[in-house]
Design a protein around this motif. Structure first.
Motif, PDB file in Angstrom:
ATOM      1  N   ASP A  15       0.846  -1.198   0.000  1.00 53.00           N
ATOM      2  CA  ASP A  15       0.000   0.000   0.000  1.00 53.00           C
ATOM      3  C   ASP A  15       0.876   1.239   0.000  1.00 53.00           C
ATOM      4  OD1 ASP A  15      -2.703  -0.823  -0.065  1.00 53.00           O
ATOM      5  OD2 ASP A  15      -2.576  -1.470   2.013  1.00 53.00           O
ATOM      6  N   SER A  20      -1.949   1.814  -5.300  1.00 49.98           N
ATOM      7  CA  SER A  20      -2.465   3.140  -4.970  1.00 49.98           C
ATOM      8  C   SER A  20      -3.281   3.084  -3.686  1.00 49.98           C
ATOM      9  CB  SER A  20      -3.343   3.664  -6.109  1.00 49.98           C
ATOM     10  OG  SER A  20      -4.143   4.740  -5.664  1.00 49.98           O
ATOM     11  N   THR A  23      -7.075   3.674  -5.039  1.00 48.71           N
ATOM     12  CA  THR A  23      -7.778   2.593  -5.744  1.00 48.71           C
ATOM     13  C   THR A  23      -7.529   1.228  -5.133  1.00 48.71           C
ATOM     14  OG1 THR A  23      -5.972   2.143  -7.298  1.00 48.71           O
ATOM     15  CG2 THR A  23      -7.527   3.902  -7.886  1.00 48.71           C
ATOM     16  N   ARG A  24      -6.459   1.093  -4.327  1.00 51.07           N
ATOM     17  CA  ARG A  24      -6.019  -0.183  -3.735  1.00 51.07           C
ATOM     18  C   ARG A  24      -5.645  -1.201  -4.815  1.00 51.07           C
ATOM     19  NH1 ARG A  24      -9.356   0.843   1.051  1.00 51.07           N
ATOM     20  NH2 ARG A  24      -9.423   3.106   0.996  1.00 51.07           N
ATOM     21  N   ALA A  27      -2.090   0.950 -10.049  1.00 47.75           N
ATOM     22  CA  ALA A  27      -2.684   1.896 -10.996  1.00 47.75           C
ATOM     23  C   ALA A  27      -1.686   2.406 -12.029  1.00 47.75           C
ATOM     24  CB  ALA A  27      -3.293   3.079 -10.239  1.00 47.75           C
ATOM     25  N   THR A  28      -0.384   2.153 -11.814  1.00 47.59           N
ATOM     26  CA  THR A  28       0.664   2.614 -12.726  1.00 47.59           C
ATOM     27  C   THR A  28       1.245   1.413 -13.458  1.00 47.59           C
ATOM     28  OG1 THR A  28       1.182   4.408 -11.173  1.00 47.59           O
ATOM     29  CG2 THR A  28       2.798   3.944 -12.905  1.00 47.59           C
ATOM     30  N   GLN A 271       7.299  13.542  -5.834  1.00 51.51           N
ATOM     31  CA  GLN A 271       6.382  12.423  -6.059  1.00 51.51           C
ATOM     32  C   GLN A 271       6.156  11.645  -4.768  1.00 51.51           C
ATOM     33  OE1 GLN A 271       8.873  10.867  -9.313  1.00 51.51           O
ATOM     34  NE2 GLN A 271       7.058  10.954 -10.616  1.00 51.51           N
ATOM     35  N   HIS A 273       3.632   8.270  -2.847  1.00 49.21           N
ATOM     36  CA  HIS A 273       2.849   7.049  -3.015  1.00 49.21           C
ATOM     37  C   HIS A 273       3.302   6.244  -4.236  1.00 49.21           C
ATOM     38  CE1 HIS A 273      -0.382   9.347  -0.552  1.00 49.21           C
ATOM     39  NE2 HIS A 273       0.445   8.704   0.233  1.00 49.21           N
ATOM     40  N   ASP A 274       2.360   5.724  -5.028  1.00 53.35           N
ATOM     41  CA  ASP A 274       2.748   4.830  -6.108  1.00 53.35           C
ATOM     42  C   ASP A 274       3.451   5.560  -7.245  1.00 53.35           C
ATOM     43  OD1 ASP A 274       0.100   5.881  -6.230  1.00 53.35           O
ATOM     44  OD2 ASP A 274      -0.372   4.578  -7.918  1.00 53.35           O
ATOM     45  N   GLU A 275       3.269   6.874  -7.378  1.00 47.87           N
ATOM     46  CA  GLU A 275       4.053   7.619  -8.366  1.00 47.87           C
ATOM     47  C   GLU A 275       5.529   7.598  -7.976  1.00 47.87           C
ATOM     48  OE1 GLU A 275       2.599  11.533  -8.966  1.00 47.87           O
ATOM     49  OE2 GLU A 275       0.738  10.883  -9.934  1.00 47.87           O
TER      50      GLU A 275
END
Length: 291
Positions: A15, A20, A23-24, A27-28, A271, A273-275
């Motif tokens: 996580d 993300s 969205t959990r 996503a990338t 940037q 999180h997932d970014e």
């Protein structure tokens, strides 16, 4: 698989840096392709997470398998902060092992589940996929401010349930010992959930288990990176540093406070999180010339 050189090892929270928090899901798309390239370069990759094995199977392993994991890889999952673990292969998730010794009594699990149904179902849900710990999570259709407003009331009610059952539990600065004076459980709020878990479970426990697994399949790399979005994720790097590895920790949510550590702490510019996780993986794919 022959014992060939591993240029890097990765311990990844899920996580935040991989999935993300909104969205959990992953996503990338580059996260999936980069993980496959790194696995193909003999990089040991462990997902060290509080998530359940079911979540990792569906949201992480399934996309990786669909995209084509290499035949020879070193990949592992440690879920519920060390209570559940399994190997990962091109065929998917291997045998799942559960440490039942750290699980909460079923009566407590059932009562917390009913608490959510009775009082908090408008903002959160009970994660029925957990096998050793209790997790109650923000609903994805509820805005974060609404969840955060409700979370403290849930935490107080859950703390009361655990203590009423005679279990020793810690919540913040408060401790309620059991009849023997022990405090074997803790209530651990995060930005999207509250976990009730054994105090023996944490990210350093998961890191130790992952390294033991990787050592069975060959030599370990000297260079390691851990990646996470919470302060407890630093424990992965703490374990690696104490074991003598060249380690740095990548903090993908530094706004919560960068911890002072004897090893480098990396942030990915602006940037998060997932970014930030995607940018970190891109960096190593380029550095190892895997394109």
């Amino acid at each position: 698989m022959p014992d060939i050189h591993s240029p890097l090892g990765l311990l990844l929270d899920v996580d935040g840096p991989i999935a993300s928090p909104v969205t959990r899901t992953i996503a990338t798309p580059s996260i999936v392709s980069d993980l496959i390239l790194l696995a193909g370069a003999n990089v040991p990759i462990a997902f060290i997470t509080g998530r359940s094995a079911d979540f990792i199977r569906d949201e992480v392993i399934a996309p990786l398998v669909s995209a084509g994991l290499p035949a020879d890889l070193r990949m592992y999952g440690v879920c519920e902060k060390g209570a559940v673990w399994f190997p990962i292969s091109p065929a998917g998730m291997g045998e799942v092992v559960i440490d039942d010794s750290v699980a909460l009594p079923q009566a407590v699990v059932d009562e917390v589940r009913q608490l959510v149904v009775d009082r908090f179902s408008d903002t959160m849900f009970f994660d029925a996929t957990k096998q050793a710990m209790i997790s109650v999570e923000q609903r994805t259709d509820v805005d974060h401010a609404t969840y955060v407003a409700a979370q403290p009331d849930f935490n107080e009610a859950a703390f009361a349930i655990v203590t009423r059952h005679g279990l020793g539990v810690r919540y913040g600065d408060r401790e309620h010992p059991d009849a023997d004076g022990s405090v074997p459980f803790r209530l651990d709020p995060t930005i999207i959930s509250t976990d009730i878990e054994s105090v023996t479970l944490d990210k350093d426990h998961g890191a130790r288990r992952a390294l033991e697994f990787f050592a069975e399949s060959g030599s370990l790399p000297e260079v390691w990176r851990s990646v996470g979005d919470s302060r407890s994720d630093y424990l992965m790097a703490d374990h690696l540093h104490a074991a003598g590895y060249d380690v740095a920790h990548v903090d993908v949510r530094p706004a919560d406070g960068i911890l002072d550590r004897p090893y480098p702490v990396i942030v990915m510019g602006e940037q998060i999180h997932d970014e930030a996780g995607a940018a970190f993986l891109d960096y190593w794919v380029e550095k190892l010339q895997l394109h």
